[in-house]
Scaffold this motif. Structure first.
Motif, mmCIF file in Angstrom:
data_model
loop_
_atom_site.group_PDB
_atom_site.id
_atom_site.type_symbol
_atom_site.label_atom_id
_atom_site.label_comp_id
_atom_site.label_asym_id
_atom_site.label_seq_id
_atom_site.Cartn_x
_atom_site.Cartn_y
_atom_site.Cartn_z
ATOM 1 N N UNK A 125 0.846 -1.187 0.000
ATOM 2 C CA UNK A 125 0.000 0.000 0.000
ATOM 3 C C UNK A 125 0.881 1.237 0.000
ATOM 4 N N UNK A 126 0.364 2.339 -0.529
ATOM 5 C CA UNK A 126 1.152 3.572 -0.517
ATOM 6 C C UNK A 126 0.239 4.774 -0.404
ATOM 7 N N UNK A 127 0.751 5.782 0.278
ATOM 8 C CA UNK A 127 -0.003 7.026 0.380
ATOM 9 C C UNK A 127 0.961 8.184 0.128
ATOM 10 N N UNK A 128 0.492 9.154 -0.664
ATOM 11 C CA UNK A 128 1.328 10.295 -1.040
ATOM 12 C C UNK A 128 0.845 11.564 -0.341
ATOM 13 N N UNK A 129 1.799 12.448 -0.052
ATOM 14 C CA UNK A 129 1.486 13.739 0.562
ATOM 15 C C UNK A 129 2.127 14.813 -0.313
ATOM 16 N N UNK A 130 1.317 15.744 -0.778
ATOM 17 C CA UNK A 130 1.843 16.835 -1.598
ATOM 18 C C UNK A 130 2.375 17.898 -0.634
ATOM 19 N N UNK A 131 3.691 18.030 -0.556
ATOM 20 C CA UNK A 131 4.277 18.983 0.391
ATOM 21 C C UNK A 131 4.261 20.398 -0.136
ATOM 22 N N UNK A 132 4.404 20.523 -1.452
ATOM 23 C CA UNK A 132 4.275 21.846 -2.054
ATOM 24 C C UNK A 132 3.763 21.671 -3.468
ATOM 25 N N UNK A 133 2.795 22.496 -3.809
ATOM 26 C CA UNK A 133 2.284 22.447 -5.168
ATOM 27 C C UNK A 133 2.145 23.868 -5.671
ATOM 28 N N UNK A 135 2.522 26.734 -9.121
ATOM 29 C CA UNK A 135 1.909 26.830 -10.445
ATOM 30 C C UNK A 135 2.658 25.932 -11.416
ATOM 31 N N UNK A 136 3.981 25.835 -11.208
ATOM 32 C CA UNK A 136 4.802 25.085 -12.150
ATOM 33 C C UNK A 136 5.361 23.781 -11.570
ATOM 34 N N UNK A 137 5.860 23.838 -10.322
ATOM 35 C CA UNK A 137 6.523 22.670 -9.741
ATOM 36 C C UNK A 137 5.776 22.162 -8.514
ATOM 37 N N UNK A 138 5.898 20.860 -8.273
ATOM 38 C CA UNK A 138 5.323 20.278 -7.064
ATOM 39 C C UNK A 138 6.327 19.316 -6.448
ATOM 40 N N UNK A 139 6.270 19.202 -5.111
ATOM 41 C CA UNK A 139 7.118 18.263 -4.386
ATOM 42 C C UNK A 139 6.217 17.311 -3.608
ATOM 43 N N UNK A 140 6.443 16.016 -3.797
ATOM 44 C CA UNK A 140 5.553 15.014 -3.199
ATOM 45 C C UNK A 140 6.370 13.958 -2.451
ATOM 46 N N UNK A 155 10.148 4.561 1.013
ATOM 47 C CA UNK A 155 9.591 5.911 0.950
ATOM 48 C C UNK A 155 10.283 6.627 -0.200
ATOM 49 N N UNK A 156 9.650 7.684 -0.697
ATOM 50 C CA UNK A 156 10.233 8.367 -1.847
ATOM 51 C C UNK A 156 9.843 9.838 -1.837
ATOM 52 N N UNK A 157 10.681 10.652 -2.483
ATOM 53 C CA UNK A 157 10.359 12.058 -2.702
ATOM 54 C C UNK A 157 10.563 12.337 -4.183
ATOM 55 N N UNK A 158 9.638 13.065 -4.772
ATOM 56 C CA UNK A 158 9.784 13.395 -6.183
ATOM 57 C C UNK A 158 9.380 14.822 -6.472
ATOM 58 N N UNK A 159 9.962 15.361 -7.545
ATOM 59 C CA UNK A 159 9.545 16.674 -8.045
ATOM 60 C C UNK A 159 8.837 16.481 -9.367
ATOM 61 N N UNK A 160 7.811 17.289 -9.581
ATOM 62 C CA UNK A 160 6.955 17.116 -10.761
ATOM 63 C C UNK A 160 6.695 18.455 -11.424
ATOM 64 N N UNK A 161 6.569 18.408 -12.744
ATOM 65 C CA UNK A 161 6.219 19.588 -13.523
ATOM 66 C C UNK A 161 4.706 19.555 -13.726
ATOM 67 N N UNK A 162 4.026 20.606 -13.277
ATOM 68 C CA UNK A 162 2.568 20.619 -13.376
ATOM 69 C C UNK A 162 2.141 20.973 -14.802
ATOM 70 N N UNK A 163 0.993 20.426 -15.254
ATOM 71 C CA UNK A 163 0.534 20.778 -16.601
ATOM 72 C C UNK A 163 0.255 22.278 -16.682
ATOM 73 N N UNK A 164 0.673 22.900 -17.774
ATOM 74 C CA UNK A 164 0.503 24.343 -17.928
ATOM 75 C C UNK A 164 -0.725 24.627 -18.783
ATOM 76 N N UNK A 165 -1.412 25.727 -18.459
ATOM 77 C CA UNK A 165 -2.575 26.129 -19.263
ATOM 78 C C UNK A 165 -2.095 26.508 -20.652
ATOM 79 N N UNK A 166 -2.882 26.046 -21.642
ATOM 80 C CA UNK A 166 -2.465 26.347 -23.023
ATOM 81 C C UNK A 166 -2.961 27.715 -23.441
#
Lengths: 166, 147
Positions: A125-133, A135-140, A155-166
């Motif tokens: 099982x896994x549960x994620x927590x969005x630590x910062x989200x 406009x552009x970047x998120x840390x989970x 456990x893991x930490x990742x950075x993500x690029x959020x989808x941008x409005x077209x």
């Protein structure tokens, strides 16, 4: 106006979650699904023998564990904004079930997994927590366990690029 | 490393159940270095609109490749190993329909830890890496390590 029946609300929420899972065909390959209680999501890795990476043990493949955590993080991130749209009625079940419905997903920039103990040959099982989200970047941050919630196996930490409005 | 050691490492790696499921192949091995490949498959796609393979499958390719580099390192021949941590940077989407290759190098081994770095690229496009990885692996039972 009478409030919407709970069944209709639930149906919309579950259809949204299914639509999200369908955006990642690879989830089926490892047998990962998502479970929902209200707005809280839990990733479920359904054990299958092909997930083994180390026959001595045997233990889940570290790559599978890492992948399971990554898809849990991605779905959690995409779920936040989608949940808002579902609750306001902006997105309907019909729209979600339309194969042409385009759901824009975050993209992984980097992902770091700590392997705390071997993954046993059983469900995880896994549960994620969005630590910062932003406009552009998120840390989970994501945590994974098997029998005991307080004994994490990864456990893991990742950075993500959020989808941008077209 | 002799041909027998190469064959042994190749069959050990390719027989791992998840490696078989992904169709991983060991392409090249030298002491402390491994090159693996993973064919494109529709099952591994992360985004149906683009056909790009999901990062999760790349994680498994990278983890397996890094493990291969660790176990073939001359200081690790009698030791066992497991991944302590693995970081993957995704630089660009892998090209749909093409095999992904990864090359890992175990660049340092202490009494207890092996350090590895790796790069992945799509077939025919070796100059533009799709992902990079760095990892630390355990080194247990090393000869003379006195643990």
């Amino acid at each position: 106006m009478s409030p919407e029946p709970m069944q209709v609300v639930k149906e919309r929420r579950d259809a949204a979650l299914k639509a999200l899972e369908a955006r990642i065909p690879y989830m089926r390959f490892i047998g990962a699904t998502m479970e929902r209680r209200g707005d809280e999501l839990t990733g479920l890795l359904n054990y299958a023998p092909h997930l083994i990476g180390n026959p001595q043990g045997p233990a889940l493949h570290g790559g599978v564990t890492s992948a399971f955590l990554e898809v849990t993080a991605l779905i959690e991130l995409a779920w936040g904004p989608l949940w808002q749209q579902i609750e306001t009625g902006e997105v309907t079940v019909e729209a979600l079930r339309d194969p042409g419905f385009r759901l824009r997903m975050p993209k992984t920039i980097d992902f770091t997994t700590d392997f705390l103990r071997p993954g046993l040959p059983r469900d995880a099982y896994a549960r994620a927590r969005v630590n910062r989200s932003g406009r552009r970047y998120a840390s989970v941050h994501v945590e994974a366990w098997q029998d005991n919630r307080s004994r994490l196996f990864a456990q893991a930490t990742g950075h993500f690029l959020m989808p941008q409005d077209e | 490393m002799g041909p027998d050691a190469f064959e042994e490492m190749k069959s050990f790696t390719e027989e791992l159940p998840q490696a078989r499921a992904l169709g991983l192949k060991v392409e090249h091995v030298e002491p402390g270095v491994a090159v693996l490949s993973m064919p494109w498959s529709a099952e591994l796609v992360g985004d149906p609109e683009t056909g790009v393979i999901h990062g999760g499958a790349v994680s498994t390719l990278m983890d397996t490749c890094c493990g291969g580099a660790v176990i073939t390192h001359p200081d690790m021949l009698e030791a066992t190993t497991a991944t302590l941590d693995l970081r993957i940077d995704y630089m660009r989407p892998a090209q749909p329909g093409r095999t992904i290759f990864a090359r890992a190098e175990c660049y340092h081994v202490t009494r207890t830890v092996a350090f590895v770095r790796a790069q992945a690229w799509t077939e025919g496009d070796g100059d533009r890496p799709v992902a990079a990885a760095t990892g630390a692996f355990t080194a247990s039972g090393r000869r003379g390590a006195g643990q």
